[in-house]
Each structure stands twice: as structure tokens, then as C-alpha cells.
Design a protein around this motif. Structure first.
Motif, PDB file in Angstrom:
ATOM      1  N   SER A 100       0.829  -1.210   0.000  1.00 33.82           N
ATOM      2  CA  SER A 100       0.000   0.000   0.000  1.00 33.82           C
ATOM      3  C   SER A 100       0.861   1.257   0.000  1.00 33.82           C
ATOM      4  N   ILE A 101       1.965   1.203   0.732  1.00 34.47           N
ATOM      5  CA  ILE A 101       2.850   2.375   0.732  1.00 34.47           C
ATOM      6  C   ILE A 101       3.430   2.557  -0.672  1.00 34.47           C
ATOM      7  N   GLY A 102       3.823   1.437  -1.304  1.00 32.10           N
ATOM      8  CA  GLY A 102       4.373   1.522  -2.655  1.00 32.10           C
ATOM      9  C   GLY A 102       3.361   2.075  -3.649  1.00 32.10           C
ATOM     10  N   ASN A 103       2.113   1.753  -3.413  1.00 31.82           N
ATOM     11  CA  ASN A 103       1.055   2.099  -4.371  1.00 31.82           C
ATOM     12  C   ASN A 103       0.289   3.352  -3.955  1.00 31.82           C
ATOM     13  N   ARG A 104       0.860   4.123  -3.012  1.00 32.45           N
ATOM     14  CA  ARG A 104       0.046   5.162  -2.368  1.00 32.45           C
ATOM     15  C   ARG A 104      -0.447   6.235  -3.342  1.00 32.45           C
ATOM     16  N   ASP A 105       0.338   6.498  -4.414  1.00 33.75           N
ATOM     17  CA  ASP A 105      -0.088   7.562  -5.325  1.00 33.75           C
ATOM     18  C   ASP A 105      -1.374   7.202  -6.050  1.00 33.75           C
ATOM     19  N   ASN A 106      -1.628   5.912  -6.216  1.00 35.99           N
ATOM     20  CA  ASN A 106      -2.869   5.506  -6.877  1.00 35.99           C
ATOM     21  C   ASN A 106      -4.013   5.344  -5.899  1.00 35.99           C
ATOM     22  N   ALA A 107      -3.717   5.417  -4.621  1.00 38.39           N
ATOM     23  CA  ALA A 107      -4.763   5.147  -3.629  1.00 38.39           C
ATOM     24  C   ALA A 107      -5.000   6.354  -2.736  1.00 38.39           C
ATOM     25  N   ARG A 108      -4.708   7.545  -3.258  1.00 43.19           N
ATOM     26  CA  ARG A 108      -4.879   8.756  -2.454  1.00 43.19           C
ATOM     27  C   ARG A 108      -6.331   8.980  -2.075  1.00 43.19           C
ATOM     28  N   ASP A 109      -6.517   9.457  -0.860  1.00 44.67           N
ATOM     29  CA  ASP A 109      -7.853   9.832  -0.432  1.00 44.67           C
ATOM     30  C   ASP A 109      -7.932  11.360  -0.481  1.00 44.67           C
ATOM     31  N   LEU A 110      -8.403  11.894  -1.605  1.00 45.55           N
ATOM     32  CA  LEU A 110      -8.387  13.349  -1.789  1.00 45.55           C
ATOM     33  C   LEU A 110      -9.493  14.037  -1.005  1.00 45.55           C
ATOM     34  N   THR A 111     -10.605  13.343  -0.835  1.00 47.46           N
ATOM     35  CA  THR A 111     -11.750  14.014  -0.214  1.00 47.46           C
ATOM     36  C   THR A 111     -11.734  13.933   1.308  1.00 47.46           C
ATOM     37  N   GLY A 112     -10.963  13.018   1.842  1.00 49.11           N
ATOM     38  CA  GLY A 112     -11.031  12.805   3.288  1.00 49.11           C
ATOM     39  C   GLY A 112     -12.202  11.908   3.672  1.00 49.11           C
ATOM     40  N   ASP A 113     -12.939  11.445   2.667  1.00 49.16           N
ATOM     41  CA  ASP A 113     -14.153  10.668   2.953  1.00 49.16           C
ATOM     42  C   ASP A 113     -14.215   9.449   2.031  1.00 49.16           C
ATOM     43  N   PRO A 114     -13.297   8.503   2.192  1.00 48.32           N
ATOM     44  CA  PRO A 114     -13.203   7.421   1.212  1.00 48.32           C
ATOM     45  C   PRO A 114     -14.349   6.411   1.274  1.00 48.32           C
ATOM     46  N   TRP A 115     -15.045   6.309   2.396  1.00 48.61           N
ATOM     47  CA  TRP A 115     -16.059   5.246   2.511  1.00 48.61           C
ATOM     48  C   TRP A 115     -17.467   5.812   2.590  1.00 48.61           C
ATOM     49  N   ASP A 116     -17.686   7.004   2.113  1.00 52.92           N
ATOM     50  CA  ASP A 116     -18.981   7.648   2.277  1.00 52.92           C
ATOM     51  C   ASP A 116     -19.379   7.596   3.754  1.00 52.92           C
ATOM     52  N   GLY A 117     -18.561   8.222   4.587  1.00 50.19           N
ATOM     53  CA  GLY A 117     -18.685   8.104   6.037  1.00 50.19           C
ATOM     54  C   GLY A 117     -19.868   8.853   6.603  1.00 50.19           C
ATOM     55  N   ARG A 118     -20.162   8.545   7.849  1.00 45.94           N
ATOM     56  CA  ARG A 118     -21.342   9.123   8.486  1.00 45.94           C
ATOM     57  C   ARG A 118     -20.978  10.027   9.645  1.00 45.94           C
ATOM     58  N   THR A 119     -19.761   9.899  10.148  1.00 46.83           N
ATOM     59  CA  THR A 119     -19.405  10.608  11.378  1.00 46.83           C
ATOM     60  C   THR A 119     -18.329  11.659  11.080  1.00 46.83           C
ATOM     61  N   PHE A 179      -9.561  22.438  -0.384  1.00 45.23           N
ATOM     62  CA  PHE A 179     -10.712  22.572  -1.293  1.00 45.23           C
ATOM     63  C   PHE A 179     -10.341  22.238  -2.729  1.00 45.23           C
ATOM     64  N   ARG A 180      -9.072  22.491  -3.087  1.00 45.94           N
ATOM     65  CA  ARG A 180      -8.636  22.040  -4.420  1.00 45.94           C
ATOM     66  C   ARG A 180      -8.712  20.512  -4.499  1.00 45.94           C
ATOM     67  N   ASP A 181      -8.241  19.859  -3.425  1.00 43.59           N
ATOM     68  CA  ASP A 181      -8.303  18.383  -3.392  1.00 43.59           C
ATOM     69  C   ASP A 181      -9.745  17.891  -3.420  1.00 43.59           C
ATOM     70  N   LEU A 182     -10.597  18.558  -2.669  1.00 46.47           N
ATOM     71  CA  LEU A 182     -12.009  18.162  -2.645  1.00 46.47           C
ATOM     72  C   LEU A 182     -12.602  18.230  -4.052  1.00 46.47           C
ATOM     73  N   LYS A 188     -10.867  18.079  -6.877  1.00 47.37           N
ATOM     74  CA  LYS A 188     -10.216  17.020  -7.674  1.00 47.37           C
ATOM     75  C   LYS A 188     -10.850  15.661  -7.372  1.00 47.37           C
ATOM     76  N   GLY A 189     -11.181  15.447  -6.116  1.00 42.09           N
ATOM     77  CA  GLY A 189     -11.761  14.166  -5.720  1.00 42.09           C
ATOM     78  C   GLY A 189     -13.255  14.078  -6.008  1.00 42.09           C
ATOM     79  N   GLY A 190     -13.814  15.169  -6.506  1.00 44.49           N
ATOM     80  CA  GLY A 190     -15.219  15.120  -6.917  1.00 44.49           C
ATOM     81  C   GLY A 190     -16.225  15.294  -5.783  1.00 44.49           C
ATOM     82  N   ALA A 191     -15.766  15.774  -4.635  1.00 38.03           N
ATOM     83  CA  ALA A 191     -16.709  15.933  -3.530  1.00 38.03           C
ATOM     84  C   ALA A 191     -17.491  17.234  -3.639  1.00 38.03           C
ATOM     85  N   ILE A 192     -16.881  18.235  -4.317  1.00 38.26           N
ATOM     86  CA  ILE A 192     -17.624  19.507  -4.485  1.00 38.26           C
ATOM     87  C   ILE A 192     -17.598  19.935  -5.942  1.00 38.26           C
TER      88      ILE A 192
END
Ligand code: HEM
Ligand SMILES: [Cu+2]
Length: 663
Positions: free
Chosen positions: A522-541, A654-657, A659-663
Motif C-alpha cells: 500500500s505504501i508503494g502504491n500510495r499515489d494511486n490510492a490517495r484519499d483526496l476528499t477525506g471521505d473514502p467510505w462515504d462516512g457518516r461521522t 478545497f482544491r483536493d475536494l 479534484k476528488g469530486g466531492a464539491i
């Protein structure tokens, strides 16, 4: 009496009594040198010191706790494999471990797994997540948090050092006198155990205070108690248990130390003491302790099950009440650990019934988790697998617990491998699986990228299959009369089952290996697995509202909470990512090396007392007091992060958000 400058420390302390022990010492020293060497080679000492070791940021402290836990998990697991190997071979033979050494191994395995693996794991997860879930910027006492961490590290270091200099205790993780007293155990082993536990136990008490005050005083506007995520509730319950239970352990081990060092008689029957006082004190701590370990895991399961069923948690209120009821009841059952002491049948019956009563709120929880999944849209994320594996396996462990709670049954299986199977049944699927679920669920929050799911699932399957193979035979062996802590035996019928158990431990080893591979790939592959939105699992809390990894202050603007599942509610109303007109300066705790220093001094104190190097012990004690006083005169413990910098960080977020499609 001859006074020696190094007390009873001599060259005899090196572990030449057995080749296996020498091997352990060599591996420990080489491991230590490798870590130091790699950090030096990478030139990372300054970075490590400035950004991590001296940090008062709850997220970094939490991560360091989890690192301690994972390292100690490896060490504790090596112990387990060694014991499994010994018992698999030791039919009508001595096996490869001398009894003295075998006894050290089960003692260090139990001590490490409870105090230096499970405790730091849950304390780390609470540290990282709870402030974010309640919308806070840090814990209430950031410096005390650092002190707690370094006291825990001091305790863990004492256990590790005992591998190289001297020996560890042979008195088990519970250290009962009279066996742990000076008469039967004059060496240093029990002392190492006592001071390791003292250091970490005081750290835990401080953590408990810290978390309680944080949860009660640092909630964001609108975050009423009955809107808190379940993990916060279980963290609160666990912390309350920490501050009420741990002092009993501190007193039990401190008085044992007085018996050992000054020849007092707290626990020597002949001297007017009573060894059962120790056993009582130990379990007045010990039973709540198992809930300290398991309640936060229950909290994690609750979050995970709701999140990956895409539903609100079923029966939130009943889960809160069940949690608090379990916490309360956990103080009423301690005697079930020594039904065989010989209390009257009525006393035993009382504690047996009290124990079984705990099954009721626990059953409520299981029901709520099942109902949460019912008609949910379930995603089989690795965290969800750990949760499902837990539910099934935990119910089995719970039923064997009810069996043990019956005094007549207990007389039959007391201190047999049936008990060993039962408590591992609760601790591995009950607690550890929960920590793994939390680790895989919150990893992106801590580091900004997700963990590989394939290796996560492989780890899960190996762990659960390995668990069943390793521990189901022990239930059977218990009925066949095998006592726990058995080093060798002459009953041929036991061996096949012990071989299965050893194979099970090997499957668990494959599970641990999968965890390591997962982390590395996962560390090796981290660039492909970035969490840009801060909300990778459609979280509730609320922790999913912050960036991944969060800014040092978590929330630039404290969120307004209107509902349970605050973040889900904000997303639904379309207000999750609104920007304020302007930002304000934020005060944050300044880094300090005082926590590291206090931990180092606690280690020095412990080591000195273990070896009766009194001058060093007194010097360390004075230095501890001096550091504490000096620190309390520090007025400038915070720094101001200017609004302009906050804005810069938030612009990036907010740029990341976007990019990640959250806004
Ligand atoms: C991962 C696989 C594990 C294996 C294969 C394993 C194996 C063992 C074995 C063989 C013993 C000695 C049993 C005996 O007395 O005959 C033992 C004891 C113990 N284990 Fe584990 N264990 C594992 C994980 C854990 C975990 C995760 C915890 C706690 C969170 C734990 C806590 C303990 C404790 C408290 C004891 C009692 C030590 C004593 O007798 O003083 N173990 N374990
Ligand atoms: Cu108990």
C-alpha cells in the motif's frame, strides 16, 4: 553488607543460561541497532524528533501508540509461536525450551499482549479518532497525552530490555504471590514485570483522565452526548474504567514491590498478610480491564457495521445504555476469576449470577449489529469482514464464558486450557479484530491513502481460520484435563490436538505476514490510492469531514452538529463543505521534549529499582519531580497559527475536494 555501585547487576545478567535465550537477546539487539542504523543512514533523526517524538498533536501521538502496538504484537506473537512449538513436541520429552525459559515466555506473552499491544492499540485509535469525531482540535491535555505515551514506551522498553539484561518474570501475566514474592522469586524477573506495569499503568490512568475530560468538555456545538458516535461512547466507558480500575493494579503491584524490596508482609500469610488480597486487587482491576480492551472494539464494530451497511446504526440508544451498563457491571464480577479460592457457595453464586447478567447487554449489542445489517447495502470492505468474523466467533466465546461463570463447572476447568481458549476467544476476535477493523477503516484518515483491500482480506481469512485451528483444540484439551502453562506432558492423546493448535498458529503467522505485505504494497502504491476528499467510505461521522491526513487543527471552523451521524446529515443537507467568509487564528500546542524526558527517566527509575541501583533510582526520581515542576512553570505552551496559513491549508484542501469530486 557490601555496597555495589551497580546494585545486583553483574555480567551474570547476560542470558547464557540457554541458547534460545541468547538468540532472543541477539535478535533484540540487532533489531534495535538496525532501526537506529536505518534512521541515521536516512538522516531522519531531526525530522523524527521535531515532527514526531516531541509532538503533542493527538493524531501523531495516536499513530506512535499504534506503532508501539504493532511492534509489540510481533514480539508477543513470536512468544506464542515458541510456546505452541514447545507444546507440540514436548510429549515424553523436554522439548526445546527449559521450564525456566518457557515460564518467562508465557509471562512475557501475556504481559505484552495485554499491556503493550492491546492497550496502546486502543489508546492510539482513540487518540487519533475521538477528537475528530466530537469536532475538537485536540485532546484536553495534549502534554499529558505525550507523557502517557512515553510512560507506555518506558514500560515496553523494560520488557524488551529484560530479554538482554537479566530475565523476565516467570510468574505469569498476573504475578500472584506467594510465587511472585521474594522467597520464591528472588531474581529480577518479577521486578521487571512490576515496573513495566507501573510505568504503563500510570500512563493509562492519565490517558483515561485525558479522554474523559476531552469527551465531556471539548465537543463541538450541537454534539450532545446522545449524538456522539458509538466509538466515542465506548471510549468514554473505557476511560472511566481506566481511571477507576487501574489504581487497583498500581496499588497491588506497588505493595508487591514493598514485600519484595523491604521484606514487608502484605501478601505473606505467615507474616500476617494475606495473599488473596493481591488476587482480589488484581482482578478488581483485571475484570474491568477486559472491558477496557473490548468496549472500544465494540465501538469500532458499531461504526464499521453502520458505515458498510450504508444505514444508521440500529438501536443507537440501546447500544449506549448497553455500553454503560457493561461498564458498570464489570466492577461486580471480579471474584469469578477465583471461584476455587474457597469462598462460600453463596458468594460464588452471587458472582456467578452477576457474571451471567453481563450477557444480557452484550446480547443487546449483537442484536443491534445484526439489525443494522438487516436490509442494508453491505460492502465487504476488510473492516466489515473483521466485524462479521467477530460477531460469529464472539458469540461462541461468550457462551464458553457463561459456562465458566457457573461455579461447579469452573471447579472442573479452572486453570485448564479451556480457560486459555475462552479468553483468547474474547481477546482475539473480540478486541484485536476490532482494532484491525479500525486500523483498516481509519488508515486513510491518518495517512491520506487507503490500504490494499486484497491483502486485507487475505489477512482476515488467515487470522480467522488460524484462530479456530489454534484455539478450538484447547477447549477440548481443557476437558481432557490439560492445565494451562504446561511445559511438557506424558499423555499421548493430547499431542495431536496440540499439533493442530501449532498449525493454527502458523496460519495466524500467514495472517500477520499478509498484514505486513499489505502495509508495504500500500505504501508503494500510495499515489494511486490517495484519499483526496477525506471521505473514502462515504462516512457518516465527523472524522470524515476533515482532510486525510487532517490539518494540525482538524477543523478550521468548528462544525455545527444537528443529528446523530453528523457528517452524513451535513452531506444530505448540502452544507458539509461550505467555506467561511474568513478564517481566524488557531492556537495549537507547542512541541516539547519533556514527555520523552519523563519517559526516559521513568525507564531509568524502573531499571535502577529492578537492579537495586539505589543512587540512580533516587536521582531519576528527583529528575522526574524537577522536570514536572519546570514544565509547570512554562506559560507559553501554545503557538498561534495565523489565519493566513489556515487559509492556505484550507485552499489546498478545497482544491483536493474538487479534484476528488466531492464539491
Ligand atoms: C495470535 C495468536 C496467539 C496465540 C497463538 C497465543 C498463544 C498463547 C499460548 C500458547 C499461551 C499459553 C497457554 C498456556 O498457558 O498453556 C497464551 C497465553 C496467554 N495469551 Fe495468548 N496467544 C495469541 C494471542 C494473544 C492475544 C492477542 C492476547 C491478548 C490480547 C493474548 C493474551 C494471552 C494471555 C493474557 C495469556 C496468559 C499468560 C499467562 O498464563 O500468564 N494472546 N497465549
Ligand atoms: Cu472477569
Amino acid at each position: 553488607m557490601e555496597m555495589r555501585i551497580l546494585g545486583r547487576l553483574t555480567a551474570d545478567a547476560l542470558p547464557f543460561y540457554s541458547w534460545v535465550a541468547v538468540g532472543g537477546a541477539v535478535v533484540t539487539v540487532l533489531g534495535f541497532l538496525t532501526v537506529v542504523g536505518v534512521i541515521t543512514w536516512l538522516g531522519k533523526w531531526r525530522y523524527l524528533w521535531n515532527e514526531w517524538l516531541t509532538s503533542l498533536d493527538h493524531k501523531r501521538i495516536g499513530i506512535m501508540y499504534v506503532v508501539v502496538a504493532l511492534v509489540m504484537l510481533l514480539r508477543g506473537f513470536v512468544d506464542a509461536i515458541m510456546m505452541r512449538a514447545q507444546q507440540a513436541f514436548a510429549l515424553n520429552s523436554d522439548g526445546y525450551l527449559p521450564p525456566e525459559h518457557f515460564d518467562q515466555i508465557f509471562s512475557s506473552h501475556g504481559t505484552i499482549m495485554i499491556f503493550f499491544m492491546a492497550m496502546p492499540f486502543l489508546t492510539g485509535l482513540i487518540n487519533i479518532i475521538v477528537p475528530q469525531q466530537i469536532g475538537a482540535r485536540d485532546v484536553a491535555f495534549p502534554f499529558m497525552n505525550s507523557v502517557s505515551l512515553w510512560l507506555t514506551a518506558a514500560g515496553a522498553s523494560l520488557v524488551l530490555v529484560s530479554l538482554v539484561i537479566g530475565r523476565f518474570s516467570t510468574a505469569g501475566w498476573s504475578g500472584y504471590p506467594p510465587y511472585s514474592g521474594p522467597e520464591y522469586n528472588p531474581g529480577v524477573g518479577v521486578d521487571y514485570w512490576i515496573w513495566a506495569i507501573q510505568a504503563s499503568g500510570i500512563g493509562t490512568t492519565l490517558s483515561g483522565i485525558n479522554f474523559i475530560v476531552t469527551i465531556l468538555k471539548r465537543r463541538t456545538p450541537g454534539m450532545r452526548l446522545m449524538r456522539m458516535p458509538l466509538f466515542c461512547w465506548t471510549a468514554l466507558a473505557s476511560s472511566i474504567l481506566m481511571i477507576f480500575a487501574f489504581p487497583a493494579l498500581t496499588v497491588a503491584t506497588a505493595t508487591l514491590a514493598l514485600d519484595r524490596i523491604f521484606g514487608m508482609h502484605f501478601f505473606t500469610n505467615a507474616g500476617g498478610g494475606n495473599m488473596m488480597n493481591y488476587t482480589n486487587l488484581f482482578w478488581i482491576w483485571g475484570h474491568p480491564e477486559v472491558y477496557i480492551l473490548i468496549l472500544p472494539a465494540f465501538g469500532i464494530y458499531s461504526e464499521v457495521v453502520a458505515n458498510f451497511s450504508a444505514k444508521r446504526l440500529f438501536g443507537y440508544t440501546s447500544l449506549v445504555y448497553a455500553t454503560m451498563t457493561i461498564a458498570l457491571l464489570s466492577f461486580t464480577v471480579w471474584l469469578h476469576h477465583f471461584f476455587t479460592m474457597g469462598a462460600s457457595a453463596n458468594v460464588n453464586a452471587f458472582f456467578g449470577i452477576a457474571t451471567m447478567v453481563i450477557a444480557v447487554p452484550t446480547g443487546v449489542k449483537v442484536f443491534d449489529w445484526l439489525m443494522t445489517m438487516f436490509r442494508g447495502r453491505i460492502t465487504f470492505h476488510p473492516s466489515m469482514l473483521w466485524t462479521l468474523g467477530f460477531i460469529v466467533t464472539f458469540v461462541i466465546g461468550g457462551m464458553t464464558g457463561v459456562l465458566l461463570a457457573l461455579p461447579p463447572v469452573n471447579y472442573l476447568v479452572h486453570n485448564s486450557t479451556f480457560l486459555v481458549a475462552h479468553f483468547h476467544n474474547m481477546l482475539i476476535p473480540g478486541a484485536l479484530f476490532g482494532y484491525f477493523a479500525g486500523y483498516m477503516y481509519w488508515f486513510p484518515k491518518a495517512f491520506g491513502f487507503t490500504l490494499d483491500a486484497h491483502w486485507g482480506k487475505r489477512a482476515f481469512w488467515c487470522w480467522i481460520i488460524g484462530f479456530y485451528l489454534a484455539f478450538m483444540p484447547l477447549y477440548v484439551l481443557g476437558f481432557m484435563g490439560m492445565a494451562r502453562r504446561t511445559e511438557h506432558y506424558d499423555i499421548a492423546a493430547w499431542q495431536p490436538l496440540l499439533i493442530v493448535a501449532a498449525l493454527g498458529a502458523l496460519v495466524v503467522l500467514a495472517g500477520i505476514t499478509s498484514l505486513v505485505i499489505q502495509l508495504i504494497t500500500s505504501i508503494g502504491n500510495r499515489d494511486n490510492a490517495r484519499d483526496l476528499t477525506g471521505d473514502p467510505w462515504d462516512g457518516r461521522t465527523l472524522e470524515w469531514l476533515t482532510a486525510s491526513p487532517p490539518a494540525p487543527y482538524n477543523f478550521a471552523i468548528l462544525p455545527q452538529v444537528r443529528d446523530i451521524d453528523a457528517f452524513h446529515d451535513m452531506k444530505r443537507r448540502g452544507v458539509a463543505y461550505s467555506r467561511p467568509e474568513r478564517y481566524e487564528d488557531i492556537l495549537l500546542p507547542k512541541n516539547t521534549g519533556a514527555g520523552v524526558l519523563l519517559g526516559g527517566l521513568a525507564f531509568t527509575f524502573g531499571f535502577a529499582v529492578v537492579w537495586h541501583i539505589w543512587w540512580a533510582a533516587i536521582a531519576a526520581l528527583i529528575a522526574i519531580l524537577g522536570t514536572a515542576v519546570a514544565r509547570s512553570f512554562r506559560d507559553k505552551t501554545e503557538f498561534r497559527l495565523p489565519a493566513s496559513e489556515v487559509k492556505e491549508i484550507e485552499d489546498r484542501r478545497f482544491r483536493d475536494l474538487a479534484k476528488g469530486g466531492a464539491i
